[in-house]
Design a protein around this motif. Structure first.
Motif, PDB file in Angstrom:
ATOM      1  N   ARG A  34       0.826  -1.213   0.000  1.00 59.98           N
ATOM      2  CA  ARG A  34       0.000   0.000   0.000  1.00 59.98           C
ATOM      3  C   ARG A  34       0.857   1.257   0.000  1.00 59.98           C
ATOM      4  N   GLN A  76      -8.522   3.534  -5.136  1.00 59.02           N
ATOM      5  CA  GLN A  76      -7.871   3.487  -3.827  1.00 59.02           C
ATOM      6  C   GLN A  76      -8.841   3.811  -2.699  1.00 59.02           C
ATOM      7  N   GLU A 105      -6.812   5.569 -10.379  1.00 61.07           N
ATOM      8  CA  GLU A 105      -6.221   4.886  -9.229  1.00 61.07           C
ATOM      9  C   GLU A 105      -6.686   5.499  -7.917  1.00 61.07           C
TER      10      GLU A 105
END
Length: 349
Positions: A117, A150, A146
């Motif tokens: 992460r 996310q 993204e």
């Protein structure tokens, strides 16, 4: 009345002496860490420095391998001896070993996910910087997609994700897409990060002002700073484990080393607080203010490193905005500290 009689009496002036407000503003600017070379600090999360053979790591790895072999042989002997004594003891030992290996595997998996992460956020930040500087719409769309992925499970970003999806096909300029991502999505996370930094700095200021031992101060400040770095990373989606937190802390320290470390003496503290209030503050409360400012600065550096996009549309938070009320907050606690029987003598020193 003649012209000579109306003249003013001669006076001495210091042209290079700024006013008190200007001094205070200059001091806050000096203490405020900049976003300079944040990309370099972020890149250390993805690829740590490699300077030839790391003999220290080789020693640690070989010693760890020998220790693992020794523990494995000891466990094998233990299980065999348990089966020799009684079958049920051997099975109990095997079950305990299985639970231990399961927990160890879960911990290792969590560390790997935490590192993954952190690296994903770091790569996203570097891509966003490149997309904004180059005005590349393809890279910008990749960054926005993204970001939406996310924070897909974050309820506090639902409105921002919906707005970004609406703008994704309409905006053709790469720099504008990065600005929209920062304004609609990341700005909400910035507010939470700033609240976390402000709260941590106030806690550190109060605790270090009333603690009876310097060792307690050092331990609490260290724990609070590590917790703040982890909290800021979690707000932006990092959620690091122990190894990830160590690497992230190294990046934050690297960023602080580039932007300049905090150093506040008695004169500097007097300039920030003002001559009247500084004279009334005790030494312990002064140390609390310094520790609180240091914690806030570490938090700002962590924000620079963990943030997935650069500051382009939103103003970068300043140390004065997060810790500007720290001095008045500590001064309001002076009476409480002074009336404490345990600290009354220390405060009045």
């Amino acid at each position: 009345m003649t012209a000579s009689e109306t003249r003013r009496a001669p006076e001495a002036f210091r042209l290079d002496e700024p006013g008190e407000a200007e001094i205070e503003e200059e001091v806050w600017e000096e203490l405020d860490p900049e976003e300079t070379d944040a990309d370099r600090a972020v890149s250390t999360i993805i690829e740590p420095k490699k300077n030839g053979i790391r003999w220290g790591r080789l020693i640690v790895a070989s010693a760890g391998a020998l220790l693992s072999l020794a523990v494995g042989i000891a466990i094998d002997d233990l299980i065999r001896s348990l089966f020799t004594r009684a079958d049920w003891l051997g099975w109990v030992g095997l079950v305990c070993l299985g639970l231990f290996l399961l927990a160890l595997g879960a911990i290792i998996g969590r560390e790997i996910l935490g590192l993954a992460r952190l690296k994903a956020i770091a790569r996203l930040r570097l891509t966003a910087d490149a997309a904004y500087e180059e005005n590349d719409p393809d890279k910008a769309r990749k960054v926005v997609k993204e970001l939406i992925h996310q924070y897909a499970d974050r309820a506090d970003t639902a409105q921002g994700r919906r707005q970004l999806k609406e703008h994704l096909g309409a905006v053709m300029d790469g720099s504008d897409l990065i600005r929209l991502a920062e304004r609609d999505l990341v700005a909400t996370l910035d507010q939470r990060a700033k609240q976390a930094i402000s709260s941590a700095s106030q806690r550190v200021s109060v605790v270090t002002a009333v603690s009876p031992r310097a060792l307690i101060d050092v331990a609490y400040v260290l724990i609070a700073c590590l917790g703040l770095i982890r909290r800021v990373a979690a707000i932006y989606g990092g959620r690091p484990g122990v190894i990830g937190l160590m690497r992230l802390t190294g990046a934050v320290v690297s960023h602080l080393a580039v932007t300049g470390t905090i150093a506040i003496g008695d004169t500097l503290l007097q300039q920030v607080v003002g001559q009247g209030l500084a004279a009334r503050l005790s030494a312990r409360l002064g140390e609390g203010v310094v520790n609180g400012l240091m914690t806030a600065r570490i938090g700002l550096s962590a924000l620079d490193v963990c943030r997935p996009v650069p500051f382009v549309a939103q103003p970068r938070p300043r140390l004065k905005d997060l810790a500007g009320d720290l001095i008045s907050f500590s001064a309001s606690r002076q009476e409480v500290v002074a009336t404490s029987p345990r600290n009354a003598r220390r405060v009045n020193e």
